[in-house]
Design a protein around this motif. Structure first.
Motif, mmCIF file in Angstrom:
data_model
loop_
_atom_site.group_PDB
_atom_site.id
_atom_site.type_symbol
_atom_site.label_atom_id
_atom_site.label_comp_id
_atom_site.label_asym_id
_atom_site.label_seq_id
_atom_site.Cartn_x
_atom_site.Cartn_y
_atom_site.Cartn_z
ATOM 1 N N ASP A 1 0.832 -1.209 0.000
ATOM 2 C CA ASP A 1 0.000 0.000 0.000
ATOM 3 C C ASP A 1 0.865 1.258 0.000
ATOM 4 O O ASP A 1 0.482 2.292 -0.547
ATOM 5 C CB ASP A 1 -0.904 0.005 1.233
ATOM 6 N N ILE B 1 2.258 0.119 -10.604
ATOM 7 C CA ILE B 1 1.767 0.868 -9.444
ATOM 8 C C ILE B 1 0.381 1.425 -9.731
ATOM 9 O O ILE B 1 0.228 2.314 -10.567
ATOM 10 C CB ILE B 1 2.718 2.027 -9.076
ATOM 11 N N ARG C 1 -1.781 4.057 -4.573
ATOM 12 C CA ARG C 1 -0.641 3.804 -3.694
ATOM 13 C C ARG C 1 -0.049 5.113 -3.170
ATOM 14 O O ARG C 1 -0.141 6.158 -3.823
ATOM 15 C CB ARG C 1 0.446 3.029 -4.435
#
Length: 270
Positions: A63, A85, A89
């Motif tokens: 995360d 990604i 995030r």
């Protein structure tokens, strides 16, 4: 603390951060690391119980990604990470001189980026970490970064425009103090003291002086004046420091460090 956090390019500072997070309550199972060398990955797994993964796997799984690579390696790392990604995030960059815009431009639109400059006292839980928000980072993102870096010392929020100055003062700051202790130790030897005794005298004096600065609330000028008697030993030493331009040299040195931080942001390597 249930979120997964990945430290990419885990060197000494990255390992110190991991260790501090575990002591602060993070579960090793929620901490991922990436390294260049397999043997380094094995060390981190054995020492801390964390999970070594590849950079793409970290990007897909964690995360929060903490990028601790050198500034000159940031571009290549982002190129590797970008396809993996998701925009939700949080990216925390610890690379000197690299602005959040450099990272934002290479990742999905809206990705939250926080810039942090910490320093080597993270190794003894006495770091000074300076935190700035990128264009898409919220107060919650900043609080999360403070929670992570608060595990190894103090944190301070500043506008990103002040990051290069903070890099010069606190990011590089420990080196200046080590340099000063080295010089004072040599002086002690010149004055007839054994090296080990000179070292102990100076280190404890430094610890005591730093504690007084932190805890007394007094201005450093006031604390210095309390040690400086008329026609005494200290004022003679201070006069020599002034005669040799030590104050001006320190100011010039910090300006040079700030300028180099700006050059790193522009891509200069030499």
């Amino acid at each position: 603390m249930t979120q997964k956090v990945a430290v990419l390019g885990t060197g000494k500072i990255g390992e110190a951060l991991l260790s501090g997070m575990i002591r602060a309550g993070w579960a090793p199972a929620d901490l991922l690391v990436t390294t260049r060398r397999p043997e380094r990955a094995d060390e981190l797994r054995a020492r801390h119980g964390v999970s070594p993964v590849s950079n793409p796997e970290a990007a897909k799984t964690a995360d929060t990604l903490i990028l601790t690579v050198k500034p000159q390696d940031m571009g290549a790392l982002l190129d590797e990470l970008a396809p993996h990604i998701p925009a939700d995030r949080l990216i925390i960059s610890g690379a000197a001189g690299i602005p959040t815009s450099f990272i934002e431009e290479r990742l999905a639109a809206g990705t939250a980026v926080v810039r942090v400059m910490t320093n080597t006292p993270a190794l003894v839980d006495e770091a000074m970490s300076v935190i700035s928000a990128g264009s898409h980072a919220t107060a919650e993102h900043l609080a999360h970064a403070e929670e992570i870096f608060g595990a190894v010392g103090k944190t301070l929020r500043v506008p990103e425009s002040q990051q290069d100055a903070c890099t010069a003062l606190s990011g590089s700051g420990p080196a200046y103090f080590f340099y000063l202790v080295e010089a004072m130790t040599d002086a002690g030897i010149l004055l007839g003291l054994p090296r080990d005794k000179a070292h102990d005298l100076i280190v404890q004096s430094a610890i005591g002086a730093a504690t007084m600065l932190r805890d007394s609330g007094e201005h450093p000028v006031k604390l210095r004046e309390n040690v400086t008697s008329p026609a005494g030993t200290t004022i003679n030493a201070i006069r020599e420091l002034e005669n040799h331009g030590v104050r001006a040299a320190l100011i010039a040195a910090l300006e040079a460090a700030r300028d180099r931080s700006r050059e790193l942001a522009s891509g200069k390597k030499d």
